[in-house]
Design a protein around this motif. Structure first.
Motif, mmCIF file in Angstrom:
data_model
loop_
_atom_site.group_PDB
_atom_site.id
_atom_site.type_symbol
_atom_site.label_atom_id
_atom_site.label_comp_id
_atom_site.label_asym_id
_atom_site.label_seq_id
_atom_site.Cartn_x
_atom_site.Cartn_y
_atom_site.Cartn_z
ATOM 1 N N ARG A 78 -26.720 46.252 9.356
ATOM 2 C CA ARG A 78 -26.329 47.639 9.796
ATOM 3 C C ARG A 78 -25.633 47.968 8.563
ATOM 4 O O ARG A 78 -25.104 47.775 7.654
ATOM 5 C CB ARG A 78 -25.248 47.411 10.842
ATOM 6 N N SER A 123 -29.732 46.485 11.765
ATOM 7 C CA SER A 123 -29.645 45.717 13.199
ATOM 8 C C SER A 123 -28.960 44.568 13.137
ATOM 9 O O SER A 123 -28.253 44.059 11.910
ATOM 10 C CB SER A 123 -31.324 44.936 13.088
ATOM 11 N N GLN A 159 -27.984 38.052 21.246
ATOM 12 C CA GLN A 159 -27.832 39.462 21.323
ATOM 13 C C GLN A 159 -28.641 39.867 20.213
ATOM 14 O O GLN A 159 -28.609 39.500 18.983
ATOM 15 C CB GLN A 159 -26.316 39.730 21.126
ATOM 16 N N HIS A 160 -29.569 41.042 20.535
ATOM 17 C CA HIS A 160 -30.276 41.796 19.490
ATOM 18 C C HIS A 160 -30.004 43.238 19.625
ATOM 19 O O HIS A 160 -30.265 43.881 20.651
ATOM 20 C CB HIS A 160 -31.775 41.424 19.581
ATOM 21 N N GLN A 161 -29.321 43.795 18.548
ATOM 22 C CA GLN A 161 -29.081 45.460 18.420
ATOM 23 C C GLN A 161 -29.833 45.973 17.202
ATOM 24 O O GLN A 161 -29.793 45.307 16.198
ATOM 25 C CB GLN A 161 -27.628 45.353 18.465
ATOM 26 N N LYS A 162 -30.461 47.111 17.799
ATOM 27 C CA LYS A 162 -31.019 47.883 16.771
ATOM 28 C C LYS A 162 -30.734 49.242 16.801
ATOM 29 O O LYS A 162 -30.540 50.001 17.853
ATOM 30 C CB LYS A 162 -32.569 47.888 16.870
ATOM 31 N N TRP A 163 -30.622 49.648 15.189
ATOM 32 C CA TRP A 163 -30.137 51.370 15.127
ATOM 33 C C TRP A 163 -31.130 52.106 14.499
ATOM 34 O O TRP A 163 -31.905 51.657 13.591
ATOM 35 C CB TRP A 163 -28.658 51.363 14.292
ATOM 36 N N MET A 212 -29.478 53.671 19.680
ATOM 37 C CA MET A 212 -29.104 52.395 19.586
ATOM 38 C C MET A 212 -29.385 51.442 20.882
ATOM 39 O O MET A 212 -29.504 52.030 21.810
ATOM 40 C CB MET A 212 -27.356 52.013 19.470
ATOM 41 N N ASN A 253 -29.795 47.955 22.662
ATOM 42 C CA ASN A 253 -29.048 46.612 22.712
ATOM 43 C C ASN A 253 -29.511 45.729 23.695
ATOM 44 O O ASN A 253 -29.907 46.303 24.907
ATOM 45 C CB ASN A 253 -27.493 46.982 22.814
ATOM 46 N N GLU A 268 -29.051 41.626 25.611
ATOM 47 C CA GLU A 268 -28.105 40.603 25.363
ATOM 48 C C GLU A 268 -28.397 39.570 26.816
ATOM 49 O O GLU A 268 -28.748 40.236 27.772
ATOM 50 C CB GLU A 268 -26.665 40.713 25.313
ATOM 51 N N ASN A 274 -28.867 47.896 27.034
ATOM 52 C CA ASN A 274 -28.133 49.096 26.853
ATOM 53 C C ASN A 274 -29.174 49.903 25.976
ATOM 54 O O ASN A 274 -29.798 49.555 24.989
ATOM 55 C CB ASN A 274 -27.084 49.209 26.082
#
Length: 770
Positions: free
Chosen positions: A572, A582, A605-609, A619, A621, A623, A681
């Motif tokens: 990030r 990410s 968990q995988h979060q991408k912006w 965003m 997200n 999990e 999310n």
């Protein structure tokens, strides 16, 4: 006989010759008249004559000029009484004090420091011309703050012993507000879209805090450049700002800005050529060029291309590469071609790496973060990465790097890192609030850079209705020279579920552990941990039968040898206000024999912006969590997953989703959690209206989805994973990095819910909790 040899005032006007001629004489004595503060010796030092010297007309003129040059005197006169030389002086007064009345916009100490640089300060000789300059400068400073009605008056009061007191009387008035910003000549873009580019704005909801509605000439210059850059990035190569008019109302409270522009036509790229010393493969250069034939012209992409090629050459040791994209404009066809000239220069290597500014931090703590080595070829990416690693230590307020050439050489540079150390010890007392836990009190003592070694020690205490924690941890980030970290933890935690919408129970855990972090790349790390945990469970009369069954089978206290393995990757662009990049994390906790517990718990968990425009971001997200017992054991119910509330699925009460049980005594329904969880999310972040580019305020719209599954539910639900059992909600969120801690507020409405689901429309949290 008294003779007036020369007047200082007249000598200043007619320095070429004396007013009264006199015969030279031998000085038998020198007397000074009129001094009050100045020592006589000071006057004697400036006189070009001493007792016993022959005094001439030229020496008289030189003496007058020298004494005037000191700035101590308003007038100087030289006379003789026989063979005695008499010097009459009229001293300038000294400044005894400087006072300010009515000033609220500036600190008095800062103003006095600024006046001192101007030459106006206590104990200095008073110069009225400097006072007038100070008065004008103070007025100008108020103009930069938008206070056009501000008045400044100065009063000089004589005091005893030839001194004066200076007082600045100021009536600040109110700051003028920008009531209108008007753009004339635009047709391709709406005026509102263009004004959104500006830092300055008309009054809005939060401009009382951001002050963006106060006019500033410097800010207007920046806004005009932002406007110009926007058009040039959209292909308008001939764009120009024809005029800028700033008018103010008669009462000096309202500002009106009118900007006249000429948009011109859109230009397209007609050709791209690469010339010069092309030492890299042609395809490498083509990949670095951000535009191609047929694209709409964008100055930003041209600049990015030049920068990308320069940095790529820097990675191969060409520290002083020069890349220039020369345009060839065809105004008839509205096309532009670029000739990108590349001059890599000489390849250089690093002679020495120097570090300055680290008074407390040991030199090896800084040098172990270096990715550029001495004696190796210059590598710009490694030098910048070293700077980033130093920034992320948290030991320094500023980290600057310079790469000067070594004098007398053409193929060597030094890399100089200059750091500004910050206080790394921290005693924090805090209070937080949330819709689920009410008041949260916390205190901690932390030293991130113990004795300058880079090691960290922290002791913390946290108390709330749900969680009470006392903990201590010690971390060595470089236990080995390869960057393997080692840490130790001691803790005592009490968790009371009675305040949540969860079946009643209470746990008290005490443990100690050791952990290791192993870097496997610049962005990836594996963490390993082992802890011995002792947990005591307290149940109540209305605790569910599942909890009682667990205690009857395994007892109300259990010892577990807990192993943890995790992997994380974080790319990030910011930890506080991310817009791109990410974050991934995989975590596994498992209980090992010979301890009494046997279970495994895993989370991924995988979060991408995704950046949207200049300030907004999307965003996504996801999990997933899973837990399972083994060896004839089950997962302890206090290790179950829960969902609902801020951080999971907003719009539903905290920890209320998933398997539920009914209290036979009163029919109350409560959640017992489960061994599987899915969270999804999507959230779109955008600036709060009226705050301009201030990132500390952010609004968002969100869509949350998720559920918890387990084997026990009074309706027989949630035993197997099913998308049909997911809960959904949408709403608005507000985030503010307030002085007392981060504030999160959400207003949400469930899109899908069952009859016995418990909802909560407004949820908030203030302060950071352990």
């Amino acid at each position: 006989m008294k003779r007036s040899l020369i007047s200082g005032f007249l000598a200043a006007l007619f320095a070429a010759s004396p007013v009264f001629a006199f015969e030279p004489f031998v000085v038998k004595d020198i007397r000074v008249e009129g001094i009050q503060r100045t020592e006589a010796g000071t006057v004697f030092n400036y006189l070009p004559v001493k007792v016993g010297d022959r005094f001439t007309e030229a020496q008289a003129q030189e003496a007058i000029r020298a004494l005037f040059g000191t700035g101590f005197f308003d007038d100087v006169r030289i006379e003789s009484e026989g063979d005695v030389l008499v010097v009459f002086v009229d001293e300038r007064p000294a400044i005894a004090q400087i006072d300010f009345q009515g000033i609220k916009e500036f600190e008095s100490d800062n103003l006095k420091a600024a006046l001192k640089e101007l030459g106006l300060a206590e104990s200095r000789i008073f110069d009225r011309s400097l006072l007038e300059q100070a008065e004008q400068e103070l007025k100008r400073q108020y103009l930069t703050r938008g206070k056009y009605a501000a008045t400044v008056q100065t009063t000089v009061t004589p005091l005893e012993r030839n001194r004066v007191a200076i007082r600045f009387d100021v009536q600040e008035g109110d700051a003028a507000k920008i009531q209108q910003i008007k753009i004339v000549g635009n047709s391709a873009f709406d005026q509102d879209e263009l004004i959104d580019l500006f830092e300055q704005s008309t009054p809005g909801w939060f401009t009382w805090y951001t002050k963006t509605d106060q006019y500033s000439r410097q800010k207007l210059s920046g806004d005009l450049e932002a406007l110009r850059s926007f058009y040039l990035n959209q292909g308008y190569l001939d764009f120009s700002i024809d005029s800028t008019q700033v008018s103010i109302s008669p009462d000096k409270r309202d500002i009106y800005i009118t900007i006249s522009i000429t948009e011109g036509e859109i230009y397209k790229i007609s050709g791209v050529r690469l010339t010069g010393d092309l030492i890299l493969p042609d395809e490498t250069y083509r990949e670095l060029v951000k535009f191609k034939v047929g694209d709409i012209f964008s100055r930003e992409k041209v600049t990015e291309s030049n920068k990308a090629i320069t940095e790529r050459l820097g990675d191969d040791g060409y520290a002083f590469a020069n890349v220039n994209a020369a345009p060839e404009v065809d105004r008839d066809k509205h096309e532009v071609a670029f000739n990108i000239f590349v001059d890599p220069g000489k390849r250089v290597y690093v002679r020495r790496i120097n570090v300055a500014g680290n008074d407390r931090t040991r030199d090896e703590v800084i040098r172990r973060e270096m990715r550029q080595m001495e004696g190796a070829w210059y590598d710009g990416s490694k030098i910048n990465r070293s700077k980033v690693r130093l920034d992320r230590l948290g030991f320094f307020d500023e980290v600057a790097v310079q790469t000067p050439a070594v004098p007398g050489t053409t193929d060597q540079v030094d890399v100089n890192y200059t750091v500004k150390e910050r206080q790394t010890g921290n005693l924090a007392l805090g209070v937080g609030f949330s819709s689920s836990e009410s008041v949260v009190l916390s205190a901690s003592v932390t030293q991130q850079n113990l004795f300058g070694s880079g090691n960290a020690l922290s002791v913390g205490i946290n108390t709330s209705k749900t969680n009470r924690t006392i903990s201590m941890s010690y971390t060595e980030p470089f236990w080995t020279i390869d960057g393997v970290s080692r840490g130790f933890d001691l803790y005592h935690r009490t968790y009371d579920a009675n305040s949540l919408d969860v079946s009643r129970y209470k746990t008290s855990s005490t443990g100690a552990g050791i952990r290791f972090g192993v870097p496997i790349s610049e962005f990836d790390q594996i963490n390993l941990g082992l802890a011995l945990d002792r947990t005591k469970v307290t149940l109540y009369e209305n605790s569910p039968p599942q909890y009682n069954s667990f205690v009857e089978r395994f007892g109300n206290s259990a010892t577990a040898l807990l192993g943890t393995v995790s992997w994380s990757r974080d790319s990030r662009d910011s930890l506080l206000y991310p817009r791109s990049g990410s974050y991934q994390r995989a975590f596994l906790e498992f209980a090992l024999p010979p301890a009494e517990m046997r279970y495994a718990k895993a989370i991924y968990q995988h979060q991408k912006w995704f950046p949207v425009g200049d300030l907004s971001a999307l965003m996504l997200n996801g999990e997933i969590g899973w837990a399972k017992g083994y060896g004839g054991k089950t997962v302890p119910f206090y290790k179950n997953f829960y969902a609902g509330g801020i951080g999971t699925i907003r719009g539903f009460e905290q920890s209320s989703l998933g398997p539920e049980v009914v209290d036979p005594s009163d029919g109350d329904i409560s959640s017992i959690g489960g061994d599987r969880r899915l969270l999804l999310n999507a959230e779109y972040f955008f600036p709060f209206p009226g705050t301009g580019k201030d990132k500390s305020f952010r609004l968002s719209t969100f869509l949350d989805a998720g559920q918890v599954w387990g084997d026990d539910d009074y309706k027989g639900r949630y035993k197997t994973f099913a998308f049909s059992e997911l809960r959904y909600s949408f709403g608005l969120g507000f985030a503010w990095s307030s002085p007392v801690g981060p504030l999160k507020l959400s207003v949400a409405k469930p899109l899908k819910k069952e009859e016995d689901d418990k909802t909560q429309k407004i949820q908030f949290q203030l302060g950071t909790m352990f």
